[in-house]
Design a protein around this motif. Structure first.
Motif, PDB file in Angstrom:
ATOM      1  N   CYS A   1       0.952  -1.155   0.031  1.00 39.21           N
ATOM      2  CA  CYS A   1      -0.175  -0.027  -0.122  1.00 39.21           C
ATOM      3  C   CYS A   1       0.816   1.390   0.132  1.00 39.21           C
ATOM      4  O   CYS A   1       1.680   1.443   0.973  1.00 39.21           O
TER       5      CYS A   1
ATOM      6  N   ILE B   1       0.688   5.267  -0.105  1.00 38.72           N
ATOM      7  CA  ILE B   1      -0.316   6.376   0.167  1.00 38.72           C
ATOM      8  C   ILE B   1       0.387   7.810   0.004  1.00 38.72           C
ATOM      9  O   ILE B   1       1.591   8.060   0.063  1.00 38.72           O
TER      10      ILE B   1
ATOM     11  N   GLY C   1      -9.362   6.605   7.193  1.00 31.00           N
ATOM     12  CA  GLY C   1      -8.210   6.617   8.039  1.00 31.00           C
ATOM     13  C   GLY C   1      -7.586   5.164   8.218  1.00 31.00           C
ATOM     14  O   GLY C   1      -7.847   4.223   7.198  1.00 31.00           O
ATOM     15  N   ARG C   2      -6.871   4.818   8.963  1.00 28.22           N
ATOM     16  CA  ARG C   2      -6.008   3.522   9.042  1.00 28.22           C
ATOM     17  C   ARG C   2      -6.879   2.392   9.011  1.00 28.22           C
ATOM     18  O   ARG C   2      -6.741   1.578   8.382  1.00 28.22           O
ATOM     19  N   ASP C   3      -7.680   2.571   9.802  1.00 27.76           N
ATOM     20  CA  ASP C   3      -8.804   1.387  10.163  1.00 27.76           C
ATOM     21  C   ASP C   3      -9.464   1.195   8.659  1.00 27.76           C
ATOM     22  O   ASP C   3      -9.614  -0.140   8.325  1.00 27.76           O
ATOM     23  N   GLU C   4      -9.907   1.962   7.952  1.00 29.32           N
ATOM     24  CA  GLU C   4     -10.717   1.836   6.568  1.00 29.32           C
ATOM     25  C   GLU C   4      -9.763   1.367   5.387  1.00 29.32           C
ATOM     26  O   GLU C   4     -10.144   0.444   4.800  1.00 29.32           O
ATOM     27  N   ILE C   5      -8.610   1.825   5.649  1.00 30.79           N
ATOM     28  CA  ILE C   5      -7.475   1.241   4.383  1.00 30.79           C
ATOM     29  C   ILE C   5      -6.899  -0.206   4.876  1.00 30.79           C
ATOM     30  O   ILE C   5      -6.849  -0.912   3.993  1.00 30.79           O
ATOM     31  N   ALA C   6      -6.932  -0.410   6.169  1.00 33.96           N
ATOM     32  CA  ALA C   6      -6.747  -1.686   6.655  1.00 33.96           C
ATOM     33  C   ALA C   6      -7.831  -2.785   6.295  1.00 33.96           C
ATOM     34  O   ALA C   6      -7.425  -3.959   5.908  1.00 33.96           O
ATOM     35  N   ARG C   7      -9.074  -2.443   6.537  1.00 34.14           N
ATOM     36  CA  ARG C   7     -10.022  -3.166   6.187  1.00 34.14           C
ATOM     37  C   ARG C   7     -10.136  -3.401   4.477  1.00 34.14           C
ATOM     38  O   ARG C   7     -10.274  -4.681   4.033  1.00 34.14           O
TER      39      ARG C   7
ATOM     40  N   LEU D   1      -9.167   9.113   1.272  1.00 39.21           N
ATOM     41  CA  LEU D   1      -8.436   8.975   2.513  1.00 39.21           C
ATOM     42  C   LEU D   1      -8.263  10.483   3.029  1.00 39.21           C
ATOM     43  O   LEU D   1      -8.572  11.524   2.537  1.00 39.21           O
TER      44      LEU D   1
ATOM     45  N   ARG E   1      -5.504  12.943   0.901  1.00 38.52           N
ATOM     46  CA  ARG E   1      -4.620  11.868   0.181  1.00 38.52           C
ATOM     47  C   ARG E   1      -5.323  10.876  -0.409  1.00 38.52           C
ATOM     48  O   ARG E   1      -6.492  10.748  -0.517  1.00 38.52           O
TER      49      ARG E   1
ATOM     50  N   ALA F   1      -4.546   6.596  -2.357  1.00 37.26           N
ATOM     51  CA  ALA F   1      -3.521   5.566  -2.216  1.00 37.26           C
ATOM     52  C   ALA F   1      -3.503   4.594  -3.478  1.00 37.26           C
ATOM     53  O   ALA F   1      -4.470   4.502  -4.106  1.00 37.26           O
TER      54      ALA F   1
END
Length: 173
Positions: free
Chosen positions: A30, A32, A95-101, A126, A130, A132
């Motif tokens: 990933c 960003i 954020g981080r949680d959404e991109i991780a999912r 993002l 941002r 990604a």
């Protein structure tokens, strides 16, 4: 026609022998980026115009009759770059949680072996303006270093694509 190495063929076989379908030997990353994203069409155009520089990304696997030999890489004359470059957006707040999912969902799905074994996910939404890129490439196609070949072409700031594959070019796997 170039056959897979025994190790690369073993990566495919490990998935095939997994009866519950949970094994995936794809490599993911990933990246960003800050600032406004290009449009999806601009991004697809940039990749399409440079994809010829990485021949492996335009090839798919062909199995040998009765599986008497390792699969071979053959040119995919019907390949559609838009199938390989997916467009998506994260839900707020991005954020981080959404991109991780999203990454988890993308990586948990096996790749279609009737097509070249790579995907890019062009991801907008993002936090902080941002965007990604998620990269998914089957391990039978690349090793660690050659998995970044497409990033080299995407991030090349010159208007004209380079005439050779970047250092560490796609390994003949």
């Amino acid at each position: 026609m170039e056959r897979l190495t025994p190790l690369s063929a073993a990566f495919l076989e490990a998935e095939a022998e997994d009866v519950d379908g949970t094994a995936s030997l794809a490599i993911g990353s990933c990246a960003i980026f800050a600032g406004p994203a290009p449009t999806y069409d601009e991004f697809v155009g940039a990749i399409a115009g440079r994809l010829s520089l990485i021949p492996r990304y335009r090839q798919k696997l062909r199995r040998a009759p009765l599986d008497l030999a390792a699969p071979a890489w053959v040119d995919d004359t019907d390949s559609d770059v838009r199938w390989h470059i997916r467009n998506t957006a994260l839900p707020a707040p991005g954020g981080r949680d959404e991109i991780a999912r999203l990454m988890s969902r993308v990586m948990s799905r096996r790749m279609d072996r009737s097509r070249p074994l790579w995907e890019y996910w062009f991801c907008e939404g993002l936090a902080g303006g941002r965007w990604a890129l998620l990269s998914k490439i089957h391990h039978s196609m690349v090793d660690g270093v050659s998995g970044t070949d497409l990033y080299h072409l995407v991030l090349d700031p010159t208007a004209t694509p380079p005439s050779v594959v970047p250092a560490g070019g796609s390994k003949n796997r």
